[in-house]
Design a protein around this motif. Structure first.
Motif, PDB file in Angstrom:
ATOM      1  N   ALA A   1       0.827  -1.209   0.000  1.00 37.99           N
ATOM      2  CA  ALA A   1       0.000   0.000   0.000  1.00 37.99           C
ATOM      3  C   ALA A   1       0.861   1.259   0.000  1.00 37.99           C
ATOM      4  CB  ALA A   1      -0.938  -0.004   1.204  1.00 37.99           C
ATOM      5  N   VAL A   2       1.935   1.246   0.773  1.00 39.19           N
ATOM      6  CA  VAL A   2       2.812   2.413   0.842  1.00 39.19           C
ATOM      7  C   VAL A   2       3.529   2.643  -0.488  1.00 39.19           C
ATOM      8  CG1 VAL A   2       4.870   3.377   1.930  1.00 39.19           C
ATOM      9  CG2 VAL A   2       3.146   2.244   3.337  1.00 39.19           C
ATOM     10  N   ILE A   3       4.085   1.566  -1.053  1.00 41.12           N
ATOM     11  CA  ILE A   3       4.807   1.675  -2.326  1.00 41.12           C
ATOM     12  C   ILE A   3       3.878   2.118  -3.446  1.00 41.12           C
ATOM     13  CG2 ILE A   3       6.065   0.375  -4.093  1.00 41.12           C
ATOM     14  CD1 ILE A   3       7.195  -1.344  -1.788  1.00 41.12           C
ATOM     15  N   LEU A   4       2.630   1.610  -3.445  1.00 43.78           N
ATOM     16  CA  LEU A   4       1.660   2.008  -4.463  1.00 43.78           C
ATOM     17  C   LEU A   4       1.384   3.507  -4.379  1.00 43.78           C
ATOM     18  CD1 LEU A   4      -0.316   1.048  -6.696  1.00 43.78           C
ATOM     19  CD2 LEU A   4      -2.027   0.741  -4.893  1.00 43.78           C
ATOM     20  N   GLY A   5       1.234   4.010  -3.153  1.00 49.30           N
ATOM     21  CA  GLY A   5       0.953   5.425  -2.963  1.00 49.30           C
ATOM     22  C   GLY A   5       2.106   6.318  -3.381  1.00 49.30           C
ATOM     23  N   ILE A   6       3.320   5.776  -3.348  1.00 52.53           N
ATOM     24  CA  ILE A   6       4.497   6.554  -3.740  1.00 52.53           C
ATOM     25  C   ILE A   6       4.773   6.429  -5.236  1.00 52.53           C
ATOM     26  CG2 ILE A   6       6.998   6.787  -3.455  1.00 52.53           C
ATOM     27  CD1 ILE A   6       6.642   5.803  -0.587  1.00 52.53           C
ATOM     28  N   ALA A   7       4.719   5.199  -5.740  1.00 53.25           N
ATOM     29  CA  ALA A   7       5.189   4.925  -7.105  1.00 53.25           C
ATOM     30  C   ALA A   7       4.157   5.178  -8.184  1.00 53.25           C
ATOM     31  CB  ALA A   7       5.673   3.474  -7.190  1.00 53.25           C
ATOM     32  N   ARG A   8       2.884   5.015  -7.894  1.00 51.16           N
ATOM     33  CA  ARG A   8       1.831   5.179  -8.917  1.00 51.16           C
ATOM     34  C   ARG A   8       1.423   6.640  -8.973  1.00 51.16           C
ATOM     35  NH1 ARG A   8      -1.870   5.667 -12.333  1.00 51.16           N
ATOM     36  NH2 ARG A   8      -3.327   4.001 -12.884  1.00 51.16           N
ATOM     37  N   GLY A   9       1.874   7.346  -9.983  1.00 51.12           N
ATOM     38  CA  GLY A   9       1.616   8.771 -10.073  1.00 51.12           C
ATOM     39  C   GLY A   9       0.179   9.103 -10.413  1.00 51.12           C
TER      40      GLY A   9
ATOM     41  N   GLU B   1      -7.773   0.326  -7.522  1.00 52.61           N
ATOM     42  CA  GLU B   1      -8.682  -0.814  -7.680  1.00 52.61           C
ATOM     43  C   GLU B   1      -7.997  -2.076  -8.194  1.00 52.61           C
ATOM     44  OE1 GLU B   1     -13.050  -1.948  -9.529  1.00 52.61           O
ATOM     45  OE2 GLU B   1     -11.705  -0.727 -10.740  1.00 52.61           O
ATOM     46  N   ALA B   2      -7.358  -2.005  -9.344  1.00 52.99           N
ATOM     47  CA  ALA B   2      -6.766  -3.212  -9.938  1.00 52.99           C
ATOM     48  C   ALA B   2      -5.622  -3.784  -9.093  1.00 52.99           C
ATOM     49  CB  ALA B   2      -6.299  -2.920 -11.358  1.00 52.99           C
ATOM     50  N   PRO B   3      -4.688  -2.969  -8.598  1.00 51.79           N
ATOM     51  CA  PRO B   3      -3.637  -3.525  -7.737  1.00 51.79           C
ATOM     52  C   PRO B   3      -4.180  -4.169  -6.462  1.00 51.79           C
ATOM     53  CG  PRO B   3      -2.968  -1.377  -8.554  1.00 51.79           C
ATOM     54  CD  PRO B   3      -4.404  -1.554  -8.931  1.00 51.79           C
ATOM     55  N   MET B   4      -5.193  -3.555  -5.855  1.00 50.08           N
ATOM     56  CA  MET B   4      -5.774  -4.132  -4.644  1.00 50.08           C
ATOM     57  C   MET B   4      -6.471  -5.455  -4.944  1.00 50.08           C
ATOM     58  SD  MET B   4      -4.978  -2.383  -1.979  1.00 50.08           S
ATOM     59  CE  MET B   4      -6.067  -3.307  -0.881  1.00 50.08           C
ATOM     60  N   ALA B   5      -7.070  -5.575  -6.131  1.00 49.71           N
ATOM     61  CA  ALA B   5      -7.705  -6.833  -6.528  1.00 49.71           C
ATOM     62  C   ALA B   5      -6.667  -7.935  -6.642  1.00 49.71           C
ATOM     63  CB  ALA B   5      -8.427  -6.644  -7.861  1.00 49.71           C
ATOM     64  N   LEU B   6      -5.529  -7.625  -7.260  1.00 50.89           N
ATOM     65  CA  LEU B   6      -4.466  -8.614  -7.391  1.00 50.89           C
ATOM     66  C   LEU B   6      -3.909  -8.994  -6.024  1.00 50.89           C
ATOM     67  CD1 LEU B   6      -2.783 -10.247  -9.406  1.00 50.89           C
ATOM     68  CD2 LEU B   6      -1.185  -8.324  -9.519  1.00 50.89           C
ATOM     69  N   LEU B   7      -3.756  -8.017  -5.144  1.00 50.56           N
ATOM     70  CA  LEU B   7      -3.292  -8.301  -3.780  1.00 50.56           C
ATOM     71  C   LEU B   7      -4.265  -9.241  -3.068  1.00 50.56           C
ATOM     72  CD1 LEU B   7      -1.375  -7.775  -1.374  1.00 50.56           C
ATOM     73  CD2 LEU B   7      -2.824  -5.796  -0.802  1.00 50.56           C
ATOM     74  N   ALA B   8      -5.563  -9.036  -3.268  1.00 51.52           N
ATOM     75  CA  ALA B   8      -6.569  -9.881  -2.618  1.00 51.52           C
ATOM     76  C   ALA B   8      -6.439 -11.342  -3.044  1.00 51.52           C
ATOM     77  CB  ALA B   8      -7.973  -9.362  -2.922  1.00 51.52           C
TER      78      ALA B   8
ATOM     79  N   LEU C   1     -10.048  -4.442   3.180  1.00 51.73           N
ATOM     80  CA  LEU C   1     -10.876  -3.257   2.984  1.00 51.73           C
ATOM     81  C   LEU C   1     -10.289  -2.079   3.760  1.00 51.73           C
ATOM     82  CD1 LEU C   1     -13.425  -2.011   1.746  1.00 51.73           C
ATOM     83  CD2 LEU C   1     -14.670  -2.728   3.799  1.00 51.73           C
ATOM     84  N   LEU C   2      -9.879  -2.324   4.999  1.00 49.30           N
ATOM     85  CA  LEU C   2      -9.228  -1.276   5.787  1.00 49.30           C
ATOM     86  C   LEU C   2      -7.922  -0.844   5.130  1.00 49.30           C
ATOM     87  CD1 LEU C   2      -9.774  -2.643   9.425  1.00 49.30           C
ATOM     88  CD2 LEU C   2     -10.952  -0.728   8.320  1.00 49.30           C
ATOM     89  N   LEU C   3      -7.178  -1.814   4.606  1.00 49.93           N
ATOM     90  CA  LEU C   3      -5.929  -1.496   3.916  1.00 49.93           C
ATOM     91  C   LEU C   3      -6.206  -0.687   2.657  1.00 49.93           C
ATOM     92  CD1 LEU C   3      -2.830  -1.981   3.869  1.00 49.93           C
ATOM     93  CD2 LEU C   3      -3.278  -3.944   2.391  1.00 49.93           C
ATOM     94  N   GLY C   4      -7.280  -1.034   1.940  1.00 50.37           N
ATOM     95  CA  GLY C   4      -7.651  -0.286   0.744  1.00 50.37           C
ATOM     96  C   GLY C   4      -7.977   1.162   1.066  1.00 50.37           C
ATOM     97  N   ALA C   5      -8.670   1.383   2.203  1.00 50.59           N
ATOM     98  CA  ALA C   5      -8.975   2.751   2.628  1.00 50.59           C
ATOM     99  C   ALA C   5      -7.695   3.489   2.992  1.00 50.59           C
ATOM    100  CB  ALA C   5      -9.936   2.725   3.809  1.00 50.59           C
ATOM    101  N   ALA C   6      -6.784   2.795   3.698  1.00 51.20           N
ATOM    102  CA  ALA C   6      -5.508   3.406   4.062  1.00 51.20           C
ATOM    103  C   ALA C   6      -4.658   3.679   2.821  1.00 51.20           C
ATOM    104  CB  ALA C   6      -4.750   2.495   5.027  1.00 51.20           C
ATOM    105  N   GLY C   7      -4.683   2.729   1.872  1.00 53.53           N
ATOM    106  CA  GLY C   7      -3.927   2.904   0.635  1.00 53.53           C
ATOM    107  C   GLY C   7      -4.414   4.110  -0.147  1.00 53.53           C
TER     108      GLY C   7
END
Length: 226
Positions: A24-32, A44-51, A95-101
């Motif tokens: 979640a942290v890396i996604l927030g930094i790297a995905r512009g 959405e798509a990265p979180m789906a793959l993580l799930a 879901l909580l991680l998705g909100a934090a992400g």
């Protein structure tokens, strides 16, 4: 320790919590992103793959672990209830991680609203609530699919691979062109210029229906492959 506490200890080990938080942290930094409406699309798509990765070992870990001999003695109903309880715990965490992400993008990138305040368009809170509704469905679908695919192949890695093939197919311009509003990632491909267009909900309804179907056949998969 309560039953729920024991299940959390089994299905949320430290290594899974750590790699998912790092994700979640890396996604927030790297995905512009530039505007606020892009944040949900980026998640959405990265979180789906993580799930699918996160939930793939929900059942097959019992096959590989020292608990397998005891697990085989459980009646089928108890096995199924245990699996779905663990999936539920993991989905709540995701879901909580998705909100934090989602919040990570605002922490690291501070995206701008598409419209100036007071000039129309969706508010930041509205965008966030719609995003939560969308990923609630998508996380459940990919999580239960990852578990079912792993059960079917008796391998978490094979199950993840099968999910990845589907993920790459639907999360593409080809998938969008062929499936349209029925795409599993219809939220990502929705018409952001028309906030009143709710046609993308069809894709989420399809995911919800598929979740019910997969949940219904999971006991049969376990009985055949377990």
């Amino acid at each position: 320790m309560s039953m729920m506490g024991k299940e959390m200890k089994v299905c949320l080990p430290l290594y899974k919590v750590l790699y998912s938080l790092a994700f979640a942290v890396i996604l927030g930094i790297a995905r512009g992103v530039t505007h606020t409406y892009e944040v949900g699309i980026a998640c959405e798509a990265p979180m789906a793959l993580l799930a699918s990765v996160f939930c793939a070992d929900t059942y097959v870990q019992e096959i590989a672990s020292r608990r397998s001999e005891v697990w085989r003695l459980y009646p089928m109903k108890r096995k199924v209830m245990c699996i779905f309880r663990r999936i539920g715990i993991q989905e709540c965490y995701l879901l909580l991680l998705g909100a934090a992400g989602y919040g990570m993008f605002f922490l690291f990138q501070d995206p701008l609203p598409l419209y100036a305040p007071g000039t129309g368009g969706e508010s930041g809170l509205h965008l966030f609530m719609v995003y939560l509704a969308a990923i609630l469905v998508i996380l459940n679908f990919w999580g239960i699919l990852g578990n079912a695919a792993a059960c079917l192949t008796r391998s978490a890695w094979a199950g993840i691979g099968a999910c990845l093939v589907l993920w790459l197919t639907v999360n593409s311009t080809t998938g969008d062109r062929l499936l349209g509003a029925w795409n599993m990632f219809s939220y990502t491909f929705r018409d952001i210029g028309d906030s009143g267009d709710l046609n993308w909900i069809k894709g989420k309804a399809l995911c919800a229906c598929l979740c019910i179907i997969i949940a219904a056949v999971t006991p049969k998969i376990i009985r055949k492959r377990g």
